[in-house]
Write an enzyme that holds these catalytic residues in place. Sequence first.
Site, PDB file in Angstrom:
ATOM      1  N   TRP A  94       6.685   9.640 -17.780  1.00  0.00           N
ATOM      2  CA  TRP A  94       6.471   9.847 -16.334  1.00  0.00           C
ATOM      3  C   TRP A  94       7.714   9.408 -15.559  1.00  0.00           C
ATOM      4  O   TRP A  94       8.123  10.031 -14.577  1.00  0.00           O
ATOM      5  CB  TRP A  94       5.270   9.025 -15.828  1.00  0.00           C
ATOM      6  CG  TRP A  94       3.951   9.734 -15.903  1.00  0.00           C
ATOM      7  CD1 TRP A  94       2.952   9.482 -16.790  1.00  0.00           C
ATOM      8  CD2 TRP A  94       3.476  10.790 -15.037  1.00  0.00           C
ATOM      9  NE1 TRP A  94       1.891  10.320 -16.533  1.00  0.00           N
ATOM     10  CE2 TRP A  94       2.174  11.128 -15.469  1.00  0.00           C
ATOM     11  CE3 TRP A  94       4.024  11.479 -13.950  1.00  0.00           C
ATOM     12  CZ2 TRP A  94       1.412  12.117 -14.849  1.00  0.00           C
ATOM     13  CZ3 TRP A  94       3.254  12.474 -13.336  1.00  0.00           C
ATOM     14  CH2 TRP A  94       1.977  12.779 -13.784  1.00  0.00           C
ATOM     15  N   TRP A 134       3.468   8.292  -4.421  1.00  0.00           N
ATOM     16  CA  TRP A 134       2.874   8.536  -3.097  1.00  0.00           C
ATOM     17  C   TRP A 134       2.500   9.996  -2.907  1.00  0.00           C
ATOM     18  O   TRP A 134       1.442  10.316  -2.379  1.00  0.00           O
ATOM     19  CB  TRP A 134       3.809   8.048  -1.974  1.00  0.00           C
ATOM     20  CG  TRP A 134       3.573   6.584  -1.753  1.00  0.00           C
ATOM     21  CD1 TRP A 134       4.280   5.546  -2.290  1.00  0.00           C
ATOM     22  CD2 TRP A 134       2.495   5.996  -1.008  1.00  0.00           C
ATOM     23  NE1 TRP A 134       3.713   4.355  -1.919  1.00  0.00           N
ATOM     24  CE2 TRP A 134       2.624   4.605  -1.130  1.00  0.00           C
ATOM     25  CE3 TRP A 134       1.444   6.513  -0.261  1.00  0.00           C
ATOM     26  CZ2 TRP A 134       1.727   3.721  -0.518  1.00  0.00           C
ATOM     27  CZ3 TRP A 134       0.550   5.639   0.347  1.00  0.00           C
ATOM     28  CH2 TRP A 134       0.705   4.258   0.218  1.00  0.00           C
TER      29      TRP A 134
END
Length: 442
Positions: free
Chosen positions: A263, A367
């Site tokens: 990731w 986010w």
Amino acid sequence: MSNKKNISIFWHRRDLRLHDNAGAYNALKSDFPVLPLFIFDKNILDKLDNKEDARVHFIYKNIQKLQTQLTDMGSSLLVKYGQPLEIWKEILDDYEVKEVYTNRDYEPYAQERDKSVYELLKEKDISFKGAKDQVIFDKNEVTKDDGKPYTVYTPYSRKWRAALTDDHLKSYPNNDCFNNYLKTKPLPLPTLSDMGFKLSEADFPDKEFDEDIIEQYAERRNFPGIQSTTRLGVHLRFGTISIRQLAAYAKEHSDTFLNELIWRDFYHMILYHFPHVEDNAFRAKYDTIPWVNNEAHFKAWCEGKTGYPMVDAGMRELNETGFMHNRVRMVVASFLTKHLLTDWRWGEAYFAEKLLDFDLAANNGGWQWAAGSGCDAAPYFRVFNPTSQFDKFDKDRTYVNTWVPEWETAEYPKPIVEHKFARQRAIDTYKEALSNWQEAQS
Ligand code: FAD
């Protein structure tokens, strides 16, 4: 003719270590003795309002460590404070620089800074060579079959794994060539106060990772009440540990942990190929959402006074320690963007100010994932229920009791929004904005 000695320079940035450092290794293998350099960048430091910023302290401590290691070898780190381009002009006046080496940095500001330094060096016929060091695969090393960058994690991670060989995880044997550091007397370091900063009170996590945590990562990682993750973020951010060393360990001991490192590569790759995400939604239509942006609600969120124990525990942990567990980051980010309909950029900026492990690529990715606007984001209609997250992941209440001891008393605030109402409002608001956008396109 100048009687200055021909040298190479290695410029440290997000790689504050001498061992297993790709760019430094390339420099040490060059024909000239190597002067290592670090610049405290005024463009970055001037933007930090908190003059006791723990990240600056962390960098400073590690610069002192590098200086000790280098002076023990009869060399020294050259440490400067200022605007990088101006500093480079000074260095080129002071030294006979033949080659410059560094490790690549993928953030938009860093790319721009490096381009200007590259151009300055080029005018003087000095080469500027970047190496891949902070990720396992960068730029276009893992792409779709047509050569385009992936924007979805799962196929990216499959290709990443298929491309991985032992060579990608091999350490660079920097210590074999330490004798090519320039012999020089110790050069002075600027002090933190010269730069307008002070020591912080923060505790920094250890960089010696706990092997048990990685081995039990798959079973334990979601529980914030136990020490279930490595807390290596700050070390990966500033390169005080090598990603190759960590990924090699992960490959042998925990597939789930390796996934998290993938990731990390993924978000760096996204930021490199889609730099617009720094200020805009990855998917443009999400920039049409009419955020409520209620300042009183935002303040309650920042202070950990929303009346939702898991959200408040996370925010208080962040405010006090500079760390927040990943599960809780997801919960607080979802709460801010969905329950409070607050622009994800507000939350992103607050995290950027507070997190010890703040990293533009991962923070922005996290986010935008929570807000639904990101490349491979949670669908807009999935709204985390902060109470069931609390029941599921902090069943015995250890986490919340630590950070919000008054949560069951009359002193604790009532919820600032009611869950059912807030959830429906988020879904309706997103739905309408996205369908209006769709209509405007057709
Ligand atoms: P571990 O679980 O031990 O993982 C080891 C390392 O893998 C981490 O240190 C990190 O470098 C990397 N990693 C783990 N999870 C992720 C992930 N989902 N995305 C990218 N890298 C990951 N991570 C940051 O490093 N910096 C940030 O500024 C940041 N902001 C985030 C904001 C939000 C809203 C969310 C949801 C996640 C964010 N993350 C960020 C990702 C993740 O939460 C942290 O990396 C992790 O919690 C750090 O704790 P750790 O070092 O104990 O991680």
